[in-house]
Write an enzyme that holds these catalytic residues in place. Sequence first.
Site, mmCIF file in Angstrom:
data_model
loop_
_atom_site.group_PDB
_atom_site.id
_atom_site.type_symbol
_atom_site.label_atom_id
_atom_site.label_comp_id
_atom_site.label_asym_id
_atom_site.label_seq_id
_atom_site.Cartn_x
_atom_site.Cartn_y
_atom_site.Cartn_z
ATOM 1 N N TYR A 201 -5.514 -30.444 -48.542
ATOM 2 C CA TYR A 201 -5.615 -30.070 -47.129
ATOM 3 C C TYR A 201 -5.386 -31.290 -46.237
ATOM 4 O O TYR A 201 -4.624 -31.240 -45.270
ATOM 5 C CB TYR A 201 -6.986 -29.456 -46.857
ATOM 6 C CG TYR A 201 -7.153 -28.900 -45.469
ATOM 7 C CD1 TYR A 201 -6.612 -27.666 -45.125
ATOM 8 C CD2 TYR A 201 -7.868 -29.597 -44.489
ATOM 9 C CE1 TYR A 201 -6.772 -27.135 -43.851
ATOM 10 C CE2 TYR A 201 -8.025 -29.084 -43.215
ATOM 11 C CZ TYR A 201 -7.484 -27.851 -42.904
ATOM 12 O OH TYR A 201 -7.625 -27.340 -41.636
ATOM 13 N N LYS B 14 -2.229 -31.801 -43.548
ATOM 14 C CA LYS B 14 -2.422 -31.960 -42.102
ATOM 15 C C LYS B 14 -1.954 -33.334 -41.620
ATOM 16 O O LYS B 14 -1.438 -33.454 -40.498
ATOM 17 C CB LYS B 14 -3.886 -31.726 -41.734
ATOM 18 C CG LYS B 14 -4.356 -30.294 -42.000
ATOM 19 C CD LYS B 14 -3.512 -29.251 -41.266
ATOM 20 C CE LYS B 14 -4.094 -27.851 -41.398
ATOM 21 N NZ LYS B 14 -3.302 -26.835 -40.652
#
Length: 256
Positions: free
Chosen positions: A161, A165
Amino acid sequence: MTTLPQRFSLAGTIAVVTGASRGLGVTICDVLSAAGADIAAVARDEALLGETRSIVEAHGRRCVTIAADLANPTAPRNIVEHVRAELGEAAILVNNAGMSLPKSLLEQSVEEWDAVLDLNLRAPWLMARAFAPDMITRGGGKIINISSMASTIALTDHGSYVASKAGLNGLTKVMTAEWARHNIQANAVCPTVVWTPMGERVWGVGNKLQTFLEKVPAGRVATPEEVADLVLYLASPASGMVNGQEIFVDGGYTAL
């Protein structure tokens, strides 16, 4: 000189919002349509998009729902054609769809890693690449990538994750470098934990959230409305000189 309401009005525009069937995506559709935008709501589960359509239409705006799996690299081109046929050329793209599969770096599988990167990073690139030509032709547009505070900090058990990002923020800057001359503003919104179904699933285990909040100066999570209101600003004429930015909605976490 335009008035304040005019600078924040989206009247006459078409906004495409991914991940629009639940949580933050629904709130973004609500706020943008309240400001005057017609909405193309994109999500995998078409049945869940009915609530979004009802919210948008309650504001007197048109809403087209599109069932699509953004992990499929052919989906963005089909979405562009659907939006163009049903509503017209989109001026606003909100890349909101995302996922998290929390596991340690040692435990996460290659398949899980790829799934997170495909949706969180590859899909925004493909969506922007699909919609940018129409924006260039019409003289401008807005691309708003929903990133995360995790783009710039380390969170254990969130390697895929965080990587996705951080990559999305970098991608946003390249969009700016290549498309700003066409009057396209691309920005990344970087929230802290937002209390949506996804946020609750990831952070509602044991004392995980409380431990995290001890590091947040504001002492709380963000609401969907606080994030969606920033999306409205970035989608509106008021933000015409804001480009290539990472804007944090994190209660002061990254200020420490």
